[in-house]
Design a protein around this motif. Structure first.
Motif, PDB file in Angstrom:
ATOM      1  N   ALA A  12       0.835  -1.208   0.000  1.00  0.00           N
ATOM      2  CA  ALA A  12       0.000   0.000   0.000  1.00  0.00           C
ATOM      3  C   ALA A  12       0.865   1.252   0.000  1.00  0.00           C
ATOM      4  CB  ALA A  12      -0.929  -0.010   1.212  1.00  0.00           C
ATOM      5  N   THR A  13       1.998   1.186   0.682  1.00  0.00           N
ATOM      6  CA  THR A  13       2.925   2.310   0.678  1.00  0.00           C
ATOM      7  C   THR A  13       3.471   2.555  -0.724  1.00  0.00           C
ATOM      8  OG1 THR A  13       3.545   1.941   2.974  1.00  0.00           O
ATOM      9  CG2 THR A  13       5.115   3.152   1.624  1.00  0.00           C
ATOM     10  N   VAL A  14       3.827   1.497  -1.406  1.00  0.00           N
ATOM     11  CA  VAL A  14       4.334   1.629  -2.779  1.00  0.00           C
ATOM     12  C   VAL A  14       3.246   2.214  -3.674  1.00  0.00           C
ATOM     13  CG1 VAL A  14       5.165   0.364  -4.797  1.00  0.00           C
ATOM     14  CG2 VAL A  14       6.051  -0.185  -2.529  1.00  0.00           C
ATOM     15  N   LEU A  15       2.017   1.731  -3.548  1.00  0.00           N
ATOM     16  CA  LEU A  15       0.912   2.244  -4.354  1.00  0.00           C
ATOM     17  C   LEU A  15       0.682   3.730  -4.084  1.00  0.00           C
ATOM     18  CD1 LEU A  15      -1.479   1.831  -6.283  1.00  0.00           C
ATOM     19  CD2 LEU A  15      -2.841   1.196  -4.280  1.00  0.00           C
ATOM     20  N   GLY A  16       0.632   4.113  -2.818  1.00  0.00           N
ATOM     21  CA  GLY A  16       0.445   5.525  -2.480  1.00  0.00           C
ATOM     22  C   GLY A  16       1.595   6.383  -2.969  1.00  0.00           C
ATOM     23  N   ALA A  17       2.808   5.867  -2.869  1.00  0.00           N
ATOM     24  CA  ALA A  17       3.970   6.621  -3.331  1.00  0.00           C
ATOM     25  C   ALA A  17       3.939   6.797  -4.838  1.00  0.00           C
ATOM     26  CB  ALA A  17       5.248   5.916  -2.902  1.00  0.00           C
ATOM     27  N   VAL A  18       3.495   5.783  -5.561  1.00  0.00           N
ATOM     28  CA  VAL A  18       3.382   5.906  -7.017  1.00  0.00           C
ATOM     29  C   VAL A  18       2.312   6.943  -7.376  1.00  0.00           C
ATOM     30  CG1 VAL A  18       2.657   4.656  -9.100  1.00  0.00           C
ATOM     31  CG2 VAL A  18       4.305   3.631  -7.543  1.00  0.00           C
ATOM     32  N   LEU A  19       1.207   6.956  -6.645  1.00  0.00           N
ATOM     33  CA  LEU A  19       0.180   7.975  -6.881  1.00  0.00           C
ATOM     34  C   LEU A  19       0.741   9.378  -6.631  1.00  0.00           C
ATOM     35  CD1 LEU A  19      -3.001   6.379  -5.253  1.00  0.00           C
ATOM     36  CD2 LEU A  19      -2.597   6.824  -7.683  1.00  0.00           C
ATOM     37  N   LEU A  20       1.477   9.541  -5.540  1.00  0.00           N
ATOM     38  CA  LEU A  20       2.072  10.842  -5.235  1.00  0.00           C
ATOM     39  C   LEU A  20       3.070  11.245  -6.314  1.00  0.00           C
ATOM     40  CD1 LEU A  20       2.350  13.218  -3.228  1.00  0.00           C
ATOM     41  CD2 LEU A  20       4.174  11.916  -2.125  1.00  0.00           C
ATOM     42  N   ALA A  21       3.907  10.317  -6.745  1.00  0.00           N
ATOM     43  CA  ALA A  21       4.890  10.614  -7.788  1.00  0.00           C
ATOM     44  C   ALA A  21       4.202  10.970  -9.099  1.00  0.00           C
ATOM     45  CB  ALA A  21       5.833   9.426  -7.973  1.00  0.00           C
ATOM     46  N   ALA A  22       3.133  10.267  -9.437  1.00  0.00           N
ATOM     47  CA  ALA A  22       2.413  10.563 -10.680  1.00  0.00           C
ATOM     48  C   ALA A  22       1.763  11.944 -10.626  1.00  0.00           C
ATOM     49  CB  ALA A  22       1.362   9.489 -10.940  1.00  0.00           C
ATOM     50  N   GLY A  23       1.103  12.250  -9.521  1.00  0.00           N
ATOM     51  CA  GLY A  23       0.495  13.577  -9.385  1.00  0.00           C
ATOM     52  C   GLY A  23       1.536  14.681  -9.406  1.00  0.00           C
ATOM     53  N   GLY A  24       2.673  14.449  -8.763  1.00  0.00           N
ATOM     54  CA  GLY A  24       3.745  15.437  -8.781  1.00  0.00           C
ATOM     55  C   GLY A  24       4.336  15.607 -10.162  1.00  0.00           C
ATOM     56  N   ALA A  25       4.511  14.506 -10.896  1.00  0.00           N
ATOM     57  CA  ALA A  25       5.069  14.593 -12.247  1.00  0.00           C
ATOM     58  C   ALA A  25       4.122  15.331 -13.188  1.00  0.00           C
ATOM     59  CB  ALA A  25       5.360  13.191 -12.782  1.00  0.00           C
ATOM     60  N   VAL A  26       2.821  15.052 -13.085  1.00  0.00           N
ATOM     61  CA  VAL A  26       1.848  15.767 -13.911  1.00  0.00           C
ATOM     62  C   VAL A  26       1.882  17.261 -13.574  1.00  0.00           C
ATOM     63  CG1 VAL A  26      -0.640  16.087 -14.293  1.00  0.00           C
ATOM     64  CG2 VAL A  26       0.349  13.804 -14.345  1.00  0.00           C
ATOM     65  N   THR A  27       1.987  17.576 -12.305  1.00  0.00           N
ATOM     66  CA  THR A  27       2.061  18.981 -11.895  1.00  0.00           C
ATOM     67  C   THR A  27       3.320  19.640 -12.443  1.00  0.00           C
ATOM     68  OG1 THR A  27       0.814  18.517  -9.880  1.00  0.00           O
ATOM     69  CG2 THR A  27       2.117  20.520  -9.904  1.00  0.00           C
ATOM     70  N   ALA A  28       4.439  18.959 -12.343  1.00  0.00           N
ATOM     71  CA  ALA A  28       5.699  19.535 -12.806  1.00  0.00           C
ATOM     72  C   ALA A  28       5.703  19.740 -14.317  1.00  0.00           C
ATOM     73  CB  ALA A  28       6.867  18.649 -12.393  1.00  0.00           C
ATOM     74  N   LEU A  29       5.071  18.846 -15.042  1.00  0.00           N
ATOM     75  CA  LEU A  29       5.143  18.904 -16.503  1.00  0.00           C
ATOM     76  C   LEU A  29       4.015  19.688 -17.162  1.00  0.00           C
ATOM     77  CD1 LEU A  29       6.193  15.200 -17.164  1.00  0.00           C
ATOM     78  CD2 LEU A  29       7.649  17.242 -17.174  1.00  0.00           C
ATOM     79  N   ARG A  30       2.834  19.725 -16.543  1.00  0.00           N
ATOM     80  CA  ARG A  30       1.678  20.281 -17.249  1.00  0.00           C
ATOM     81  C   ARG A  30       0.960  21.418 -16.524  1.00  0.00           C
ATOM     82  NH1 ARG A  30      -1.259  15.155 -20.061  1.00  0.00           N
ATOM     83  NH2 ARG A  30       0.566  14.446 -21.190  1.00  0.00           N
ATOM     84  N   SER A  31       1.534  21.977 -15.508  1.00  0.00           N
ATOM     85  CA  SER A  31       0.793  22.960 -14.714  1.00  0.00           C
ATOM     86  C   SER A  31       0.924  24.390 -15.215  1.00  0.00           C
ATOM     87  CB  SER A  31       1.259  22.896 -13.254  1.00  0.00           C
ATOM     88  OG  SER A  31       2.597  23.344 -13.146  1.00  0.00           O
ATOM     89  N   ARG A  32       1.582  24.587 -16.319  1.00  0.00           N
ATOM     90  CA  ARG A  32       1.823  25.943 -16.819  1.00  0.00           C
ATOM     91  C   ARG A  32       0.526  26.734 -17.014  1.00  0.00           C
ATOM     92  NH1 ARG A  32       6.074  25.843 -20.661  1.00  0.00           N
ATOM     93  NH2 ARG A  32       7.288  26.713 -18.987  1.00  0.00           N
ATOM     94  N   HIS A  33      -0.528  26.091 -17.492  1.00  0.00           N
ATOM     95  CA  HIS A  33      -1.768  26.799 -17.806  1.00  0.00           C
ATOM     96  C   HIS A  33      -2.886  26.545 -16.805  1.00  0.00           C
ATOM     97  CE1 HIS A  33       0.013  27.986 -21.561  1.00  0.00           C
ATOM     98  NE2 HIS A  33       0.345  26.728 -21.784  1.00  0.00           N
ATOM     99  N   TRP A  34      -2.547  25.970 -15.674  1.00  0.00           N
ATOM    100  CA  TRP A  34      -3.566  25.715 -14.663  1.00  0.00           C
ATOM    101  C   TRP A  34      -3.918  27.011 -13.947  1.00  0.00           C
ATOM    102  CZ3 TRP A  34      -1.476  20.746 -11.857  1.00  0.00           C
ATOM    103  CH2 TRP A  34      -1.536  19.671 -12.738  1.00  0.00           C
ATOM    104  N   PRO A  35      -5.145  27.128 -13.472  1.00  0.00           N
ATOM    105  CA  PRO A  35      -5.523  28.345 -12.745  1.00  0.00           C
ATOM    106  C   PRO A  35      -4.845  28.416 -11.383  1.00  0.00           C
ATOM    107  CG  PRO A  35      -7.306  26.741 -12.665  1.00  0.00           C
ATOM    108  CD  PRO A  35      -6.255  26.179 -13.585  1.00  0.00           C
TER     109      PRO A  35
END
Length: 194
Positions: free
Chosen positions: A130-153
């Motif tokens: 469960a820790t690995v799953l949660g960490a992967v979710l956190l990493a995915a959300g962080g990566a999406v934020t780092a790569l695609r947040s330029r035009h977010w409100p």
């Protein structure tokens, strides 16, 4: 304008990334408080064996603190914009990778080797998983934020004054003096009839 790098609904993308980070960090924090292993130490008869439960925080002492940083970083994703938001996203992705590595290490090697006085260790692999799953979710959300947040409100951006809008030439003192006279200092033409 939509394309492979842009979302049709930037607000939904922001909410999705924030919820993903929140769920991931929350799952890691929850899993860190559960029993990951039970160490059984035998004693001479007639004494019973001693069982010591070890939580995820006992096995990986840094895990709850890093999960709390992940939760705080989720709030920072919502509160920041621009380069700061992308940096927070990169930090969240790095935290997720670190937590996943810790969880995988425990999952693959066990919750710790049996010591010289410990007869056996009974592990509960669902919590490191469960820790690995949660960490992967956190990493995915962080990566999406780092790569695609330029035009977010940004939080509260709709309440900010636009840079192109003209500022009143009145000073703060003039506004207080207008209030003393019973005038509305926000009225652009104080002499106009209503």
């Amino acid at each position: 304008m939509t394309g492979p790098g842009l979302s049709a609904a930037p607000g939904r993308a922001l909410a999705g990334a924030a919820v993903t980070c929140l769920a991931g960090a929350g799952l890691v924090l929850y899993a860190a408080g559960r029993d990951w292993a039970v160490e059984v130490t035998g004693r001479p008869a007639p004494l019973p064996a001693v069982e010591v439960a070890r939580t995820g925080a006992d096995v990986l002492p840094w895990l709850p603190a890093v999960a709390l940083v992940g939760l705080a970083g989720t709030g920072a994703v919502l509160a920041t914009r621009g380069l700061a938001r992308r940096l927070v996203g990169a930090l969240l992705a790095a935290l997720g990778v670190a937590m996943a590595a810790g969880g995988l290490t425990v999952l693959l090697t066990g919750a710790g080797p049996a010591g010289p006085t410990t007869d056996s260790t009974v592990s509960a692999p669902q919590w490191p998983a469960a820790t690995v799953l949660g960490a992967v979710l956190l990493a995915a959300g962080g990566a999406v934020t780092a790569l695609r947040s330029r035009h977010w409100p940004a939080m509260g951006a709709r309440y900010e004054r636009s840079r192109s809008g003209g500022r009143s030439s009145r000073s703060t003192l003039d506004a207080w003096n207008a209030l003393d006279r019973g005038e509305d200092p926000t009225d652009d033409d104080p002499g106009a009839d209503r």
